[in-house]
Design a protein around this motif. Structure first.
Motif, short mmCIF file in Angstrom:
data_model
loop_
_atom_site.label_atom_id
_atom_site.label_comp_id
_atom_site.label_asym_id
_atom_site.label_seq_id
_atom_site.Cartn_x
_atom_site.Cartn_y
_atom_site.Cartn_z
N ALA A 1 4.23 3.47 11.56
CA ALA A 1 3.19 4.06 12.39
C ALA A 1 3.80 4.92 13.50
CB ALA A 1 2.32 2.97 12.99
N GLN A 2 5.08 4.69 13.81
CA GLN A 2 5.78 5.49 14.81
C GLN A 2 6.29 6.77 14.15
OE1 GLN A 2 5.78 4.51 17.99
NE2 GLN A 2 4.64 2.68 17.35
N ALA A 3 5.74 7.91 14.58
CA ALA A 3 6.07 9.17 13.94
C ALA A 3 7.57 9.47 13.91
CB ALA A 3 5.31 10.32 14.61
N THR B 1 10.14 7.44 13.84
CA THR B 1 10.77 6.56 12.85
C THR B 1 10.42 6.99 11.43
OG1 THR B 1 10.61 4.72 14.42
CG2 THR B 1 11.02 4.16 12.11
N PHE B 2 9.16 7.36 11.22
CA PHE B 2 8.73 7.80 9.89
C PHE B 2 9.46 9.06 9.46
CE2 PHE B 2 4.87 9.23 7.18
CZ PHE B 2 5.49 8.75 6.04
N VAL B 3 9.64 10.01 10.40
CA VAL B 3 10.35 11.26 10.08
C VAL B 3 11.79 10.96 9.71
CG1 VAL B 3 11.22 13.42 11.04
CG2 VAL B 3 8.85 12.73 11.45
N VAL B 4 12.44 10.06 10.48
CA VAL B 4 13.83 9.68 10.18
C VAL B 4 13.92 9.06 8.79
CG1 VAL B 4 15.72 8.14 10.83
CG2 VAL B 4 14.50 9.43 12.59
N ASN B 5 12.98 8.16 8.46
CA ASN B 5 12.98 7.53 7.14
C ASN B 5 12.76 8.56 6.03
OD1 ASN B 5 13.28 5.09 8.43
ND2 ASN B 5 11.14 4.48 8.26
N ALA B 6 11.86 9.52 6.30
CA ALA B 6 11.52 10.50 5.26
C ALA B 6 12.69 11.41 4.93
CB ALA B 6 10.32 11.34 5.72
N LEU B 7 13.58 11.64 5.89
CA LEU B 7 14.72 12.54 5.65
C LEU B 7 15.88 11.83 4.96
CD1 LEU B 7 14.74 14.61 8.95
CD2 LEU B 7 14.37 15.48 6.64
N ALA B 8 15.74 10.55 4.67
CA ALA B 8 16.80 9.84 3.95
C ALA B 8 17.08 10.57 2.63
CB ALA B 8 16.36 8.40 3.69
N PRO B 9 18.34 10.60 2.20
CA PRO B 9 19.49 9.82 2.66
C PRO B 9 20.26 10.43 3.83
CG PRO B 9 20.08 11.07 0.72
CD PRO B 9 18.64 11.36 0.97
N ALA B 10 19.79 11.50 4.44
CA ALA B 10 20.49 12.11 5.56
C ALA B 10 20.36 11.24 6.81
CB ALA B 10 19.93 13.51 5.84
N GLU C 1 0.84 -1.20 0.00
CA GLU C 1 0.00 0.00 0.00
C GLU C 1 0.88 1.25 0.00
OE1 GLU C 1 -3.33 2.30 2.78
OE2 GLU C 1 -2.56 0.33 3.37
N ILE C 2 0.52 2.20 -0.84
CA ILE C 2 1.19 3.50 -0.85
C ILE C 2 0.49 4.38 0.18
CG2 ILE C 2 1.79 5.52 -2.23
CD1 ILE C 2 1.75 3.73 -4.71
N LYS C 3 1.20 4.73 1.26
CA LYS C 3 0.59 5.47 2.36
C LYS C 3 0.63 6.98 2.15
CE LYS C 3 -0.62 3.84 5.79
NZ LYS C 3 -1.94 3.36 6.24
N ALA C 4 1.66 7.49 1.49
CA ALA C 4 1.79 8.94 1.32
C ALA C 4 2.74 9.23 0.17
CB ALA C 4 2.28 9.60 2.60
N VAL C 5 2.50 10.36 -0.49
CA VAL C 5 3.35 10.80 -1.60
C VAL C 5 3.53 12.31 -1.51
CG1 VAL C 5 3.60 11.01 -4.12
CG2 VAL C 5 2.56 8.95 -3.14
N SER C 6 4.74 12.77 -1.72
CA SER C 6 4.99 14.22 -1.84
C SER C 6 5.88 14.42 -3.07
CB SER C 6 5.66 14.78 -0.59
OG SER C 6 6.91 14.15 -0.35
N ARG C 7 5.62 15.51 -3.79
CA ARG C 7 6.32 15.71 -5.07
C ARG C 7 6.78 17.15 -5.24
NH1 ARG C 7 3.10 13.99 -10.23
NH2 ARG C 7 5.11 14.54 -11.16
#
Length: 510
Positions: free
Chosen positions: A282-284, A286-295, A226-232
């Protein structure tokens, strides 16, 4: 007397138009009937209720005048008293109609032209309605069309019998299309407007990227991933968060495909737009850390009430975390729906030290203690004198380095400081002219009363004239909630209802 005129050619025309326009034959015949009715009213009187019917099998045309039976006549052209109507039709009731056949009419040039316009207009309306009914349930689909023409940079795209609009700002930057080019786009809206249904397409919508992946990745189409979120940032970069319903399937690997084949197919369609595929959590934090990848991220501090998150990164990772022109952090913020502030480890350490010095200074000055005791209080999490004053002595004595005597002395000094401060604030409140009536409202502290006086709020009427959000803005969101503010304002308004006991009681309860 049969006044029907056989016109079998009308049925042939109706069949031809229905086939050509792909609309129902019945709707075409109804349009013809309305055209004949209009011509009949032009001949026999526009105020009369003239109706035409076309036999669906033989093409016979019948023209008749309908007159309604009523108790009181309001329109003599279309109504008749019921007692007179019963002379012609004994069983007629109020609301019934007398139907008088009319002789057929010969269509002159003007009448024929008018009838043609009516038929064309009605057919066009049916066509538009059919288009709207066809596309209103297709919002969220990807369609392929041909560029028909360009209007001020906007593309008119032909979708079979329908025409859609692809606006210039919905195109990926730097891409261009010519007339006759094929274009793939996402239907994001269908509206029914006076000029017909309007179908709006987009190539920059986040859902366009998600739908493209659904076409390329069978696991997404089947619902396993499932695609949970997209930003472009269209044409430049995108982030997509995915989750797998099957623990044996890696959602990121499945979307990337063998040697990147699946993601490259989407990248090519989006004019080289780089796509970061990250695992959703679901853990905010963790999600924020993943979203900032590759940093890389070393620390995350969440403020759920404000919807903000502070992220600490190593000094050398700052530019990577922010991205070119803030692109990486902006896309991560859109993806996670959190406002993200990025700090380096050095900045975070400096700020923490400054906060420590500020809080230590407050305790040193207010309690007349040395830096060591003030530092212990700050280290244990105390942030204000009020917090210390209301802490039980046994809890305070449990702190290493404090005994019961020290704890009692600290609480005593805190109480004394608050009393002195309240007296000073009360004196200042009086100097500012804030009345005792306002001071009598228990929810308002002396410090709040001074803040009100500095803003010119000095009487009950001044306070009563405020809105709840205005009061919160004056005293600060940390000191008062919107509900508390509204209750205080209603208390201030209670004197307006003197003599009106229910209203005064209601205000008092509030």
């Amino acid at each position: 007397m049969d006044t029907a005129v056989a016109r079998p050619e009308l049925l042939l025309v109706a069949d031809a138009v229905a086939r050509e326009k792909s609309i129902d034959r019945e709707e075409v015949i109804e349009a013809m009937e309305q055209a004949i009715q209009k011509a009949g009213r032009a001949k026999y009187g526009s105020e009369k209720d003239i109706r035409a019917t076309i036999d669906r099998k033989t093409g016979d045309v019948r023209l008749s005048r309908w007159t309604e039976a009523v108790e009181v006549v309001e329109n003599e052209e279309t109504q008749i008293p019921v007692h007179i109507a019963r002379k012609f039709k004994p069983d007629i009731e109020v609301g019934g109609h007398l139907v008088d056949p009319l002789p057929p009419i010969d269509f002159g040039r003007i009448a024929a032209q008018t009838a043609k316009q009516v038929i064309v207009q009605r057919v066009r309306e049916y066509e538009r309605k059919k288009q709207y009914d066809e596309f209103k349930d297709r919002v969220g689909e990807i369609v392929n069309g041909l560029v028909k023409r360009t209007e001020y940079g906007n593309l008119m795209v032909e979708l079979g019998r329908a025409e859609a609009l692809l606006r210039r700002d919905e195109l990926i930057p730097r891409e261009s299309f010519r007339n006759g080019d094929r274009v793939r786009a996402y239907i994001y809206d269908v509206r029914e407007e006076p000029r017909g249904p309007q179908i709006f397409l987009s190539r920059t919508h986040p859902a366009f990227l998600a739908k493209l992946f659904a076409q390329e990745v069978p696991e997404i189409y089947d619902g396993i991933i499932e695609i949970k979120a997209v930003s472009r940032d269209p044409g430049s970069r995108a982030k997509m968060a995915v989750i797998s319903r099957d623990s044996s399937i890696d959602p990121v690997g499945a979307c990337v495909g063998m040697r990147g084949s699946r993601v490259q197919a989407v990248v090519q369609e989006l004019q080289g737009e780089k796509i970061d595929i990250i695992p959703w959590s679901a853990q905010a934090p963790t999600f924020v850390v993943n979203a900032l990848a590759p940093a890389e991220v070393t620390k995350v501090v969440m403020d759920e009430e404000a919807g903000r998150v502070e992220v600490v990164v190593p000094d050398e990772q700052l530019s990577l975390a922010i991205g070119r022109r803030g692109q990486n952090v902006r896309l991560a913020s859109q993806l996670t729906r959190w406002d993200i502030d990025i700090l380096t480890e050095a900045e975070e350490s400096e700020r923490r030290q400054e906060e420590y010095r500020r809080r230590t200074g407050i305790f040193v000055e207010a309690l007349d203690v040395d830096d060591m005791i003030a530092g212990l209080l700050v280290t244990e999490g105390f942030t204000s004198i009020e917090e210390l004053a209301f802490t039980p002595a046994d809890e305070l004595s449990d702190i290493e380095g404090f005994d019961e005597t020290v704890a009692a002395e600290l609480i005593s000094r805190a109480d004394l400081f608050l009393q002195r401060r309240d007296v000073e604030m009360d004196d200042k409140r009086r100097e500012l002219g804030v009345t005792d009536d306002i001071a009598g409202i228990e929810s308002l502290t002396p410090a709040m009363l001074v803040q009100l006086g500095e803003k010119g709020i000095k009487t009950l009427d001044d306070l009563a004239d405020l809105a709840g959000d205005e009061l919160v803005e004056i005293v600060g969101e940390a000191a008062m909630t919107a509900d508390d503010a509204n209750a205080i304002i209603m208390s201030a308004r209670a004197h307006w209802f003197t003599g009106d006991e229910p209203a005064a009681e209601e205000a008092g309860n509030a």
